[in-house]
Design an enzyme around this catalytic site. Structure first.
Site, PDB file in Angstrom:
ATOM      1  N   GLU A  60       0.840  -1.058   0.020  1.00 40.23           N
ATOM      2  CA  GLU A  60       0.057   0.047  -0.184  1.00 40.23           C
ATOM      3  C   GLU A  60       0.806   1.264   0.150  1.00 40.23           C
ATOM      4  OE1 GLU A  60      -4.092  -1.603   2.036  1.00 40.23           O
ATOM      5  OE2 GLU A  60      -2.598  -0.855   3.467  1.00 40.23           O
ATOM      6  N   VAL A  61       1.838   1.407  -0.959  1.00 47.54           N
ATOM      7  CA  VAL A  61       2.668   2.551  -1.087  1.00 47.54           C
ATOM      8  C   VAL A  61       1.741   3.393  -1.853  1.00 47.54           C
ATOM      9  CG1 VAL A  61       4.861   3.435  -1.869  1.00 47.54           C
ATOM     10  CG2 VAL A  61       4.565   1.423  -0.884  1.00 47.54           C
TER      11      VAL A  61
END
Lengths: 694, 694
Positions: free
Chosen positions: B324-325
C-alpha cells in the site's frame, strides 16, 4: 498451623460470645452516601454532582516524587484505562490543570516500616480532584479509593463529588499465604498482591515452608530446596523481584521459617538438625520431626541460614513459626531429656523457650524483630517479640498485658470456608481485648487473614482468598463502627467483579474446572449445582479422611472449586426471610424463590447423565437428588403458603426427615439451602405453627 | 495492511467461486473415529480400549535430548497436571516402564528453520504410549496431540488406544499480530503463542510497527521508540526472552518492519528519511508518509537499522512490508520525480522496485531472506524473495509461476469478523493455484492468519484470534480432504474451552467487559443480547466512521467485545434448518427454537433499565427491541407451523418488513439471527409457499 480440631469448640464459643457482644454494644453506624467503597474510609462527605472521567483525563504530581510513587501513578492510569476501556495518557502530565493532582509531602522509605503514616485525603470537585498524603503509601491508598469511585453514567464515566479523609485503624493488615503444602507460582501470588493493594492490605506473610516442602533457594544450604522440595521453589532473584513488586504496592513481605516444628522438609537435606534418627523425606506420613535445641550445631546452622535470609528479605520482622511443637521426639531422645534436667528446666515448653531465646538473639544480631505464634509467648523473651494469635483474643490480650505486641489471626482462617460475615464479625479489640487499657490496646497491631494450603492449588487459591479476604481487610482498616453485614455484602459484590480486572480468577476459574470434570462444554446443569453448594467447614474435610493426608493427592473434585460462600444460597436465604417476614405477601421475593426452586427441581434430570459418565462427578449424585427434592418440596410448600392452606402434616414430617438427611455432607460439600427450604416447609403448616427462626 | 475496501468485491467473488469449487470437487473425507483432535492428524487408526492417565503417570526420554525438548516435556507434564487436576511428577523419569516414552532422533537446530521435519508418530496401547519423531519439533506436536486426547471417563482420566502418524501439509503456518496500531503486552502475546503451539502453528509474524507506533527498542536509533511511540514498546531484553519463549514452543518469530510505506511513526524521530517535508507525529490524521528511496542516507540508515535488528531476531526471514505505498509524496517531490526520470524508470512502481532491490541487497548482507506483501513482486527481484499475498490465490499463483515462494493471507484476515467456516473454506492451493504444476506448487509454503489491530486491545485480542484461528491452523496442517465444517465446529467447540486452560481469555473476557459497560454485577440480560450479536463484517466499521480513525479512541463498546462468531446464533440457525428440513416435525429442534425465542422476547424488558443508565449501552436500545420483535414474531410463526395453520398474510408482510430493518447494523453490530427467523415466518405461510432457502 492449627489444623487440629482440639481448640475448635472453645474457639467457636468464644466467637459466638464475642460476636454477640460486638453486635449488642455498638450501634451499627452505616454509610448513608451509598458509595461502593471497600474498605470503608474513616470519613466520607458526599457532595453534589460528579467529575467526568473522559479521554482527556490527566494526572500531575507535585511535592515529593520518587520512583515508587511514579510507578504507582502509572499503574493507576493503566488500571483506570482498563476500568473504562479508554486509552489514557500513561505518563503524568506537568499540566497546569490536571484532572487529578497528586501531592505527597515526603518520599518513600527505603524499606517500608510498620506504622508509617498511611493516611490520605481525596477531594473531588466537578472540575478536578486532589489527592494529598504525607507519604507515597497514602497516595497509593487514595488512588485505590479513586478507582473504586469510578462509575458508568448516562454520559460516560465519572467520579462523584466527595471529600474523603482516611487512615487505617490498625497498622498491620496482613494476609498469610502458605506455599509449603502446595507451591503457588509467583504470577498467582502477584495478582493476589494486586488484590491486597486494592483493599489496602499492607503485609504479605509468606509461609515459606512446612513439612511438605521448602520453597526458597538457599545458596548456603542448597539441600534445603533440593532435598526439601519437589523442585518447586523460588530462586533468590525471583524473591528479590517479588519483594520489590510488593513494596511498589505498599506491601511488606514478612517471611516465615518454621522452627523448631513443622519443618520436616528441612531435615530431608539436613537430618543432623532433627531430634530423632529419621530418615526424613517430604513424603506423606513421614516421621514427626522437630529440631534438636540441645546441640550447638543447630544454632550455628540457624545463624548462617538467617544471615542469608535476613539479606534476602529486607523487612524488619522475621517470623519463626514456633507453633504446634509436638514433644514426642524430645521425649524419646534421652540426650535431650538429660539436657532438660541438667539445665533445670521443667518440661518441653521450657526447652522451646530456651530455643526461642537463642533464636531471638540470633535474629537480633541480624537486625530482625522476632515474631511467632501464640506458643512462643514466655516471660523469658524480650518484649520486642511479636505474638501472632491463632488461639483467640484472650491469648492476644494476655500478651498485650505482659507487654508484647500482637496480631490476631484467630477468626481469620480463610481455609475454614466460613462466610465473609463470620470473619467480618471478628474484631481484634473485642472479647478479652476489650478490657485492656489504652497502652495495652496500642500493642494490638492488627491482624492477618490466613490462607493455609492443605487443599489449595494455583487454580483455586484466588477463590479461597477472594472476595472474603476483603471483609477482613475492611475490619482491619475501617473504624470499628463499620459493621453492617448487609452493607458489607453489597459492597463486596461490587468489589468482587472489579477484582477480576486485576487478573484474579476467583469468579472465572470455576468454569474451566467444571469443564475438566465434565469433559465437555455443556456444563450449565453442573454449574447450577456448583453454585449452590459449599465446601464443608472448619477441619471436617481433613478429619473425615480415611487415609493419611497426601499433599500430592489430586485436587480436582467439585469441593476443590466450589466457592466457600455461595452468593446464590445467601440470596435465596434472604428471599425466604423476606417472604416469611412479610407474612407471605412479598411477591417479588416469592418470584425469586419460585424461579430457583423450579431450576433445582428440574436440574437433576439434566445433570444425571453427566454425573454418570465422569468419575470426578459421580460422587455428586446424592447432592443432585437432594437438590431436586428441595425444589419439589419447597415449591409444594410455597403453593400452600400462597393459598393460605396448611400443607398435610404427614407430608411435612416426611419432607423434614428427608431434609435432615440432606444436611449431611456429601462429597465434602454442603447443600447450603436446606435450612431456608425447611423454614418454608415448617411455615406451610399454617398460622398455628410459627416458623422456626424467621 | 489492506484496510481499504477497494479490492473487497473482487475478493468476495473469488472466494465464493473458489469455495464452491472446493466443495463440489472434493469428497469430504471426514474422520470416523470421533476423536476431538484439532488440527486433524493426517492418519489416525483408532483401536479398542484406553490407557489410564492417573497419578502414577510418568514420562521417559530416550534418544536425543536437549534443553528445548526437556522444557517441552516439563510444560507437557504441567499442562497434563492442569488438565486433570493431579499433581504429576514434573521431572522426566528414567524408569524402565514409563507411561509415555518419548524418542527424538535428532536434537534441535540452534535457530529453527523453515521446512524442518515436524512429523511424529504417537502409538497408545492400554499399557503404555510411545511418541517418536525425527526432531524435537515433532515431539512438541505429538505432545499437543496427546493432551487433546485426554478424556474424563467413568473411572478417571484416560487416552484412547490409537496410532497416529502425522505431519503438516504446509511448512509455514503463521499468525500475524499487529502491535503497531495498538500495543499488545508480552504476557498477552505469550498466551497466544501457547495457543498457537496447541494448534501446531509455527510462525509468529510480528508486525512491529505501523503509522501509529514503533514498538521495538533501537539502541542505535532511540528516537524510533521515543518519538515514534506513546512509551509502549518492547525492550531488546524482552524481545530476546520472547523469541526464546516462542522457539521453545516450536514457533519462529518473523519480524516485520514496514518500508517504505506504513511508517509514519518512524519519521516522528527521523523526519529526514521521509519523502515529504512533514512535520511527522504519530497523532491520528497525520501526514501520509513514505520513505525517500532516492537518498543514499536512507540506505545508510536502513543498513545500520537492519544490522541491529538482524541480530535481535535470529530467524532467517525478515519481512519488509512493502504494501500500500501511496505515491502522493513521491509525486509531490520534484527531486524524486527527477530521480525517476534520470534513472529511466517509468513510474512510482519502478521506484519501489528499485528501493526493494537495494533493500534486498542489504538484507542479504545481513544473512536475511526478504519477505514482502504482494506489491513487492517485481521481475527485478531475486527468486529468494518470499511474497505474502493479501490479494488472493491468483497473486500467489503468479508469483509461484515466476519462481517466487509465497504465502496466503487472503481469506485469513481475522479482523474482518468472518465465521470460522469461511476462513476454513479458503485453501492456498485452490483457485488459480490449483492449476500450478508440481514444482510451482511446492513454492506455496503455507499461509498466515492476520490479526490487524485497528480495533484490538489487550482485552479483546484473544477473542478476535480464538477459536477461529484454529480453523485456519487446521487448513494449513491437515490433509486437504479434511473440510467438513460440521466436524470442524464440533472439534473447535472442544478445543475452545481447552484453550482457556492456557490462559487465553477469548471466552471469559466478555463478562468483565459487560460489567464495565453496565457498572453492575447484574449482567444476565445484557449477556443474552451480547451472545446473539456479531460485530459488522469486513471494513464496514472503518468505512462508517464519521471522523478520522483514532487509535487512541476508547474501545469499550459492545462491538469491541462481542464475539466475531456467535455460537448461539449458529446453533439457532442449525435448529431452524433441522426443524424446517423435518417438515416441522423435529420436536427437539422446535423446543430449542422456542426456548431461545421466548428468552429473546422477554429480554428487552429486563435489559432496558440498564441500557438507559449507561452511556456505553444506550446505543443498544434498537438491537434489544429488534431482538424482542424476533422473539415475538418467531414464536407466532412457530405456533402456526405447529398447528399447520397458515399465518395471516398481512402479518407476514408486516413482520418481514420489520425484519429487513433489523438486518441493518446498529452500534456496529449485527443481529445475526434475523435470517432464520425470517425463514420461520416465510415457512408459516403454509404448504403453498416454499421456505426461501431451507
Amino acid at each position: 498451623m492449627g489444623k487440629f480440631g482440639m481448640l475448635l469448640n472453645t474457639m467457636r464459643i468464644l466467637l459466638i460470645v464475642s460476636s454477640a457482644l460486638v453486635l449488642a454494644s455498638l450501634a451499627a453506624a452505616q454509610p448513608q452516601h451509598g458509595l461502593n467503597l471497600m474498605p470503608m474510609p474513616s470519613s466520607v462527605q458526599a457532595g453534589v454532582g460528579q467529575m467526568p472521567v473522559d479521554r482527556s483525563f490527566s494526572v500531575a504530581i507535585t511535592g515529593s516524587r520518587d520512583a515508587t510513587l511514579e510507578r504507582g501513578v502509572q499503574r493507576f492510569v493503566a488500571e483506570l484505562s482498563r476500568e473504562t476501556g479508554m486509552f489514557l495518557k500513561q505518563q503524568p502530565a506537568g499540566s497546569a490543570n490536571p484532572t487529578l493532582l497528586i501531592h505527597a509531602v515526603h518520599g518513600s522509605e527505603k524499606v517500608q516500616r510498620l506504622g508509617e503514616d498511611e493516611s490520605y485525603e481525596l477531594v473531588i470537585n466537578p472540575s478536578g480532584a486532589k489527592l494529598t498524603a504525607p507519604t507515597p503509601l497514602g497516595v497509593l491508598h487514595g488512588l485505590q479509593t479513586f478507582l473504586q469511585l469510578v462509575e458508568t453514567t448516562t454520559t460516560g464515566f465519572a467520579v462523584p463529588v466527595v471529600t474523603i479523609k482516611d487512615q487505617p485503624r490498625f497498622p498491620w493488615r496482613g494476609l498469610l499465604i502458605d506455599v509449603g503444602r502446595h507451591f503457588i507460582p509467583l504470577d498467582v501470588l502477584k495478582r493476589n498482591l494486586d488484590g491486597m493493594a486494592a483493599v489496602k492490605m499492607n503485609v504479605l506473610h509468606w509461609h515459606l515452608y512446612d513439612n511438605e516442602g521448602f520453597r526458597v533457594e538457599s545458596k548456603r544450604f542448597p539441600q534445603l530446596q533440593e532435598s526439601g522440595s519437589d523442585g518447586l521453589y523460588y530462586t533468590q532473584d525471583e524473591i528479590r523481584e517479588f519483594v520489590a513488586y510488593a513494596r511498589d504496592r505498599g506491601i511488606r513481605v514478612v517471611p516465615e521459617f518454621e522452627m523448631p516444628g513443622h519443618s520436616r522438609s528441612l531435615f530431608a537435606g539436613y537430618p543432623e538438625l532433627a531430634s530423632g534418627p529419621g530418615p526424613y523425606t517430604i513424603d506423606p506420613g513421614g516421621a514427626d520431626a522437630v529440631m534438636d535445641p540441645t546441640r550447638e550445631e543447630t544454632y550455628k546452622f540457624i545463624d548462617k541460614f538467617i544471615d542469608e535470609m535476613a539479606k534476602l528479605f529486607p523487612d524488619n520482622y522475621f517470623h519463626i513459626g514456633g507453633d504446634e511443637v509436638n514433644g514426642h521426639q524430645w521425649d524419646a531422645n534421652p540426650k535431650i531429656q538429660a539436657f532438660i534436667h541438667a539445665h533445670g528446666m521443667k518440661n518441653n515448653q521450657d526447652l522451646q523457650a530456651y530455643f526461642n531465646q537463642r533464636l531471638q538473639k540470633i535474629l537480633s544480631k541480624h537486625h530482625k524483630i522476632m515474631m511467632g505464634w501464640d506458643e512462643v509467648l514466655h516471660p523469658d523473651l524480650p518484649k520486642t517479640v511479636v505474638v501472632q494469635s491463632w488461639r483467640g483474643q484472650q491469648s492476644l490480650a494476655t500478651a498485650a498485658q505482659q507487654g508484647y505486641s500482637g496480631l490476631l489471626s484467630f477468626g481469620y482462617y480463610l481455609d475454614l470456608m466460613w462466610p465473609a460475615s463470620r470473619h467480618y464479625a471478628v474484631d481484634p479489640m473485642s472479647g478479652a481485648a476489650a478490657s485492656l487499657n489504652q497502652e495495652e490496646r496500642s500493642r494490638i497491631l492488627g491482624g492477618e487473614a490466613c490462607m493455609w494450603s492443605e487443599w489449595v492449588t494455583p487454580e483455586n487459591i484466588d477463590s479461597r482468598i477472594w472476595p472474603r479476604n476483603a471483609a477482613i481487610a475492611e475490619r482491619l482498616w475501617s473504624p470499628p463502627e463499620v459493621q453492617d453485614p448487609d452493607s458489607m455484602y453489597t459492597r463486596l459484590a461490587e468489589l468482587s467483579w472489579r477484582l477480576e480486572w486485576l487478573g484474579l480468577t476467583h469468579r472465572s476459574a470455576l468454569i474451566p474446572a467444571l469443564h475438566r470434570m465434565a469433559g465437555t462444554d455443556e456444563v450449565a446443569a453442573l454449574r447450577t449445582l456448583a453454585e449452590i453448594v459449599e465446601p464443608v467447614k472448619d477441619y471436617t474435610r481433613m478429619n473425615s479422611l480415611k487415609t493419611t493426608w497426601d499433599f500430592r493427592g489430586p485436587l480436582n473434585r467439585l469441593v476443590d472449586v466450589a466457592r466457600p460462600e455461595s452468593d446464590q444460597a445467601r440470596h435465596f436465604r434472604d428471599s425466604v426471610q423476606a417472604y416469611i417476614g412479610s407474612g407471605y405477601t412479598n411477591r417479588a421475593a416469592e418470584g425469586e424463590i419460585r424461579t430457583l426452586l423450579a431450576a433445582w427441581r428440574d436440574n437433576d434430570a439434566k445433570l444425571r447423565p453427566l454425573l454418570e459418565q465422569s468419575s470426578l462427578l459421580h460422587e455428586l449424585v446424592p447432592l443432585s437428588e437432594y437438590l431436586a427434592t428441595l425444589g419439589v418440596a419447597g415449591s409444594f410448600a410455597l403453593d400452600h403458603l400462597d393459598k393460605s392452606a396448611p400443607s398435610p402434616e404427614s407430608w411435612r414430617a416426611q419432607q423434614l426427615a428427608l431434609l435432615e438427611r440432606a444436611k449431611t455432607p456429601e462429597a465434602d460439600l454442603l447443600l447450603i439451602v436446606v435450612v431456608p427450604v425447611q423454614q418454608l416447609i415448617e411455615a406451610s403448616a399454617g398460622e398455628a405453627q410459627k416458623p422456626s427462626s424467621p
